[in-house]
Design an enzyme around this catalytic site. Structure first.
Site, PDB file in Angstrom:
ATOM      1  N   ASN A 159      43.963  48.861  40.496  1.00  0.00           N
ATOM      2  CA  ASN A 159      43.175  47.712  40.939  1.00  0.00           C
ATOM      3  C   ASN A 159      44.178  46.588  41.224  1.00  0.00           C
ATOM      4  OD1 ASN A 159      41.824  45.209  40.998  1.00  0.00           O
ATOM      5  ND2 ASN A 159      40.091  46.052  39.874  1.00  0.00           N
TER       6      ASN A 159
ATOM      7  N   ASP B 190      38.861  52.016  38.738  1.00  0.00           N
ATOM      8  CA  ASP B 190      38.609  51.002  37.721  1.00  0.00           C
ATOM      9  C   ASP B 190      37.180  51.216  37.246  1.00  0.00           C
ATOM     10  OD1 ASP B 190      38.031  48.798  36.223  1.00  0.00           O
ATOM     11  OD2 ASP B 190      38.522  47.321  37.766  1.00  0.00           O
TER      12      ASP B 190
ATOM     13  N   ASP C  38      46.047  41.788  37.406  1.00  0.00           N
ATOM     14  CA  ASP C  38      45.773  41.899  35.969  1.00  0.00           C
ATOM     15  C   ASP C  38      45.660  43.362  35.520  1.00  0.00           C
ATOM     16  OD1 ASP C  38      43.505  41.884  37.558  1.00  0.00           O
ATOM     17  OD2 ASP C  38      42.324  40.609  36.244  1.00  0.00           O
ATOM     18  N   HIS C  39      45.626  44.284  36.481  1.00  0.00           N
ATOM     19  CA  HIS C  39      45.601  45.719  36.161  1.00  0.00           C
ATOM     20  C   HIS C  39      46.960  46.361  36.440  1.00  0.00           C
ATOM     21  CE1 HIS C  39      41.087  46.287  36.059  1.00  0.00           C
ATOM     22  NE2 HIS C  39      41.178  45.123  36.668  1.00  0.00           N
TER      23      HIS C  39
ATOM     24  N   GLU D 144      39.515  46.671  44.656  1.00  0.00           N
ATOM     25  CA  GLU D 144      39.496  45.222  44.863  1.00  0.00           C
ATOM     26  C   GLU D 144      40.484  44.778  45.934  1.00  0.00           C
ATOM     27  OE1 GLU D 144      37.924  42.223  42.166  1.00  0.00           O
ATOM     28  OE2 GLU D 144      38.900  43.349  40.562  1.00  0.00           O
TER      29      GLU D 144
ATOM     30  N   ASN E 273      35.861  49.932  34.488  1.00  0.00           N
ATOM     31  CA  ASN E 273      35.367  48.775  33.725  1.00  0.00           C
ATOM     32  C   ASN E 273      34.695  49.206  32.420  1.00  0.00           C
ATOM     33  OD1 ASN E 273      36.060  46.202  34.843  1.00  0.00           O
ATOM     34  ND2 ASN E 273      34.844  46.721  36.648  1.00  0.00           N
TER      35      ASN E 273
ATOM     36  N   ASP F 135      41.013  51.698  33.332  1.00  0.00           N
ATOM     37  CA  ASP F 135      41.332  52.387  34.594  1.00  0.00           C
ATOM     38  C   ASP F 135      41.669  53.835  34.264  1.00  0.00           C
ATOM     39  OD1 ASP F 135      41.693  49.991  36.713  1.00  0.00           O
ATOM     40  OD2 ASP F 135      42.436  49.377  34.736  1.00  0.00           O
TER      41      ASP F 135
END
Length: 255
Positions: free
Chosen positions: A7, A145, A245-246, A34, A147, A216
């Site tokens: 991501n 991802d 951030d991933h 994303e 989540n 992930d």
DNA sequence: ATGGCCCACATGGTGGGA
């Protein structure tokens, strides 16, 4: 064959990171989430120049998924045929005899919210589609991802996260039901160091304190799990300037 | 103290992410 999920949190901002990472990591298939780009703004030329063919499905501002591949990409499908969704979160393609799905599972925002209801309904419909794809393709992989942190060891502080978004029991049950179709978490096929996460909040120096979640995942059909020889999370990119951030998750499949 | 940061769209502040 090396396969990756990442991501990137805006492909526009992170294109240079992606290209830099690909140069250092000669992988075969990359599932990206994303992108946050409409298709007319997708950086196709740059990725082609890096040696990758690309399938992509984007929208303005939010979501957007892409699959990069060194081998030809065939039979691309955008979105889940069993679920009408204006949000661009799913892309399927066949590469080197393997059926891939790139997935960006809804965030859910807060347990009990409308977005949470959407997340669970979306996952239920995903399971229906994955069942059909697995029936048609023995070599099947779904990367993305999710989540969702599957277990307590995937959460830096399970007590703090218990019942909260990404770690609530209904979300974890939905992921378990998906995996009950016959999918293995590539990361857990192998001995791993403790406290391995794929996402860290930008705030509170979360990365430096390793306050993260492992959300992930690379899920593999039985045939592919038998081919899988390694899986790891590459934390290095999170140390780069202006990072996603991933972190990327990488799995190796034997020929 | 429930926010802090980052991104998109915007050009001030809001929505969304996780």
């Amino acid at each position: 064959m090396k396969i990756v999920t990442w991501n990137v949190n805006s492909l526009k901002v992170r294109l240079s990171h992606l290209l830099q990472w690909l140069e250092a990591n000669p992988v075969d298939v990359v599932c990206i989430q994303e992108t946050k780009l409409t298709d007319d703004k997708f950086p196709l030329a740059e990725l082609n120049a890096a040696g990758y063919q690309v399938a992509f499905s984007g929208q303005k501002t939010y979501n957007g998924v892409a699959i990069l591949s060194k081998l030809p990409i065939e039979d691309v499908v955008r979105n889940n045929p069993h679920y009408e969704d204006l949000q661009q979160r799913l892309l399927a393609a066949t590469i080197g005899g393997v059926r891939f799905i790139c997935a960006y599972v809804p965030n859910g925002q807060e347990v009990g919210s409308d977005k949470y209801t959407y997340k669970l309904a979306w996952l239920d419909a995903l399971r229906t589609w994955v069942a059909a794809e697995m029936a048609a393709h023995e070599q099947f992989a779904i990367l993305g991802d999710y989540n969702i942190a599957p277990e307590a060891r995937d959460v830096h502080d399970p007590a703090e996260w218990e019942g909260r978004i990404h770690f609530s029991l209904p979300e974890r049950a939905a992921l378990q039901e998906l995996m009950a179709l016959g999918l293995s978490d590539a990361f857990r096929l192998f001995e791993q160091p403790e406290k391995q996460y794929s996402w860290w909040d930008y705030r509170q120096m979360a990365f430096r304190r390793n306050r993260g979640l492992r959300i992930d995942h690379i899920l593999l059909s039985k045939t592919l799990a038998n081919r899988c020889t390694a899986c790891h999370i590459d934390r290095e990119t999170r140390k780069w300037e202006q990072p996603s951030d991933h972190a990327p998750v990488v799995a190796t499949l034997a020929d």
